[in-house]
Write a protein that holds these residues in place. Structure first.
Motif, PDB file in Angstrom:
ATOM      1  N   ASN A 211       0.648   4.212  -7.632  1.00  0.00           N
ATOM      2  CA  ASN A 211      -0.443   4.129  -6.673  1.00  0.00           C
ATOM      3  C   ASN A 211      -1.054   2.737  -6.628  1.00  0.00           C
ATOM      4  N   TYR A 212      -1.202   2.104  -7.789  1.00  0.00           N
ATOM      5  CA  TYR A 212      -1.708   0.732  -7.826  1.00  0.00           C
ATOM      6  C   TYR A 212      -0.763  -0.205  -7.080  1.00  0.00           C
ATOM      7  N   ASN A 213       0.531  -0.037  -7.311  1.00  0.00           N
ATOM      8  CA  ASN A 213       1.509  -0.913  -6.669  1.00  0.00           C
ATOM      9  C   ASN A 213       1.632  -0.627  -5.179  1.00  0.00           C
ATOM     10  N   PHE A 214       1.454   0.628  -4.788  1.00  0.00           N
ATOM     11  CA  PHE A 214       1.574   1.014  -3.382  1.00  0.00           C
ATOM     12  C   PHE A 214       0.564   0.259  -2.524  1.00  0.00           C
ATOM     13  N   VAL A 215      -0.694   0.203  -2.970  1.00  0.00           N
ATOM     14  CA  VAL A 215      -1.704  -0.471  -2.147  1.00  0.00           C
ATOM     15  C   VAL A 215      -1.414  -1.965  -2.032  1.00  0.00           C
ATOM     16  N   PHE A 216      -0.807  -2.553  -3.061  1.00  0.00           N
ATOM     17  CA  PHE A 216      -0.443  -3.964  -2.937  1.00  0.00           C
ATOM     18  C   PHE A 216       0.688  -4.147  -1.926  1.00  0.00           C
ATOM     19  N   HIS A 217       1.685  -3.293  -1.991  1.00  0.00           N
ATOM     20  CA  HIS A 217       2.814  -3.427  -1.066  1.00  0.00           C
ATOM     21  C   HIS A 217       2.386  -3.230   0.391  1.00  0.00           C
ATOM     22  N   GLU A 218       1.302  -2.513   0.629  1.00  0.00           N
ATOM     23  CA  GLU A 218       0.806  -2.285   1.984  1.00  0.00           C
ATOM     24  C   GLU A 218      -0.167  -3.371   2.444  1.00  0.00           C
ATOM     25  N   ALA A 219      -0.530  -4.287   1.553  1.00  0.00           N
ATOM     26  CA  ALA A 219      -1.584  -5.264   1.836  1.00  0.00           C
ATOM     27  C   ALA A 219      -1.113  -6.346   2.805  1.00  0.00           C
ATOM     28  N   LYS A 220      -2.040  -6.804   3.639  1.00  0.00           N
ATOM     29  CA  LYS A 220      -1.780  -7.896   4.573  1.00  0.00           C
ATOM     30  C   LYS A 220      -2.505  -9.184   4.189  1.00  0.00           C
ATOM     31  N   GLY A 221      -3.426  -9.111   3.259  1.00  0.00           N
ATOM     32  CA  GLY A 221      -4.282 -10.248   2.948  1.00  0.00           C
ATOM     33  C   GLY A 221      -3.588 -11.360   2.185  1.00  0.00           C
TER      34      GLY A 221
END
Length: 202
Positions: free
Chosen positions: A71-81
């Protein structure tokens, strides 16, 4: 410019405070990505109601609990910033957290991560202690790494603001105890940590 990634599982007790602290930031060029790891409490309702009222929030729900590391890695992979920052559901930011962290990275091109001093609080938000420390700022790589390894300390710096291009070169959060510590150890090999000498993280 900034992505805040909030992984959560059954976080109804503290989640509202965490989300509100992001929306209250004085720095406004951010997106908030929330990944719900198949929660069975009111987490989904809290997230959906907040996402409906603020377009900067994206809420995603996993079909089942796939583990904290995922879950921690998922939000990074979805990040645009260009910059990325994790936020746990039971932590929260002071209003100037993002602003001060962005300034610290913008003013120090050699820094890969900017962290603020932090305040430990209890479940009611009552202050326990303020924690300030200087880590990862030596010029020599070996000294920066030893600085992180020396002694036993908690890893709140992993919730600092990181350059996404650098974080993407690491294995991120792994499925073993203290993987946040080894992640910090790898990040400090790539560059210095910038210290914001204000307690802006709770």
């Amino acid at each position: 410019l900034v992505t805040v990634g909030l992984p959560v599982y059954n976080g109804q007790k503290y989640l509202r405070v965490a989300i509100e602290s992001v929306l209250a930031q004085t720095f406004e060029d951010f997106e908030l990505l929330i990944s719900d790891n198949g929660s069975t409490d009111a987490t989904q309702e809290i997230c959906e109601s907040n996402a409906a009222r603020d377009r900067r929030i994206s809420y995603m729900r996993q079909p089942q609990n796939l583990g904290a590391g995922f879950n921690y890695n998922f939000v990074f992979h979805e990040a645009k910033g260009q910059y990325f920052k994790w936020l746990a559901h039971d932590d929260y930011f002071a209003p100037d957290n993002l602003k001060a962290s962005v300034v610290a990275l913008n003013c120090n091109p050699a820094a890969v991560l900017a962290y603020t001093h932090h305040v430990d609080v209890d479940e009611n938000g009552t202050k326990i202690r303020t924690v300030s420390r200087t880590k990862g700022q030596a010029d020599r790589i070996s000294e920066r790494l030893w600085d992180l390894m020396e002694g036993r300390y908690t890893c709140e710096e992993v919730f600092g603001l990181v350059r996404s291009s650098v974080l993407g070169r690491t294995p991120l959060i792994a499925d073993y105890t203290d993987s946040d510590r080894t992640l910090l150890g790898e990040l400090v090999l790539y560059g210095k940590f910038a210290e914001v000498r204000e307690p802006l993280f709770y």
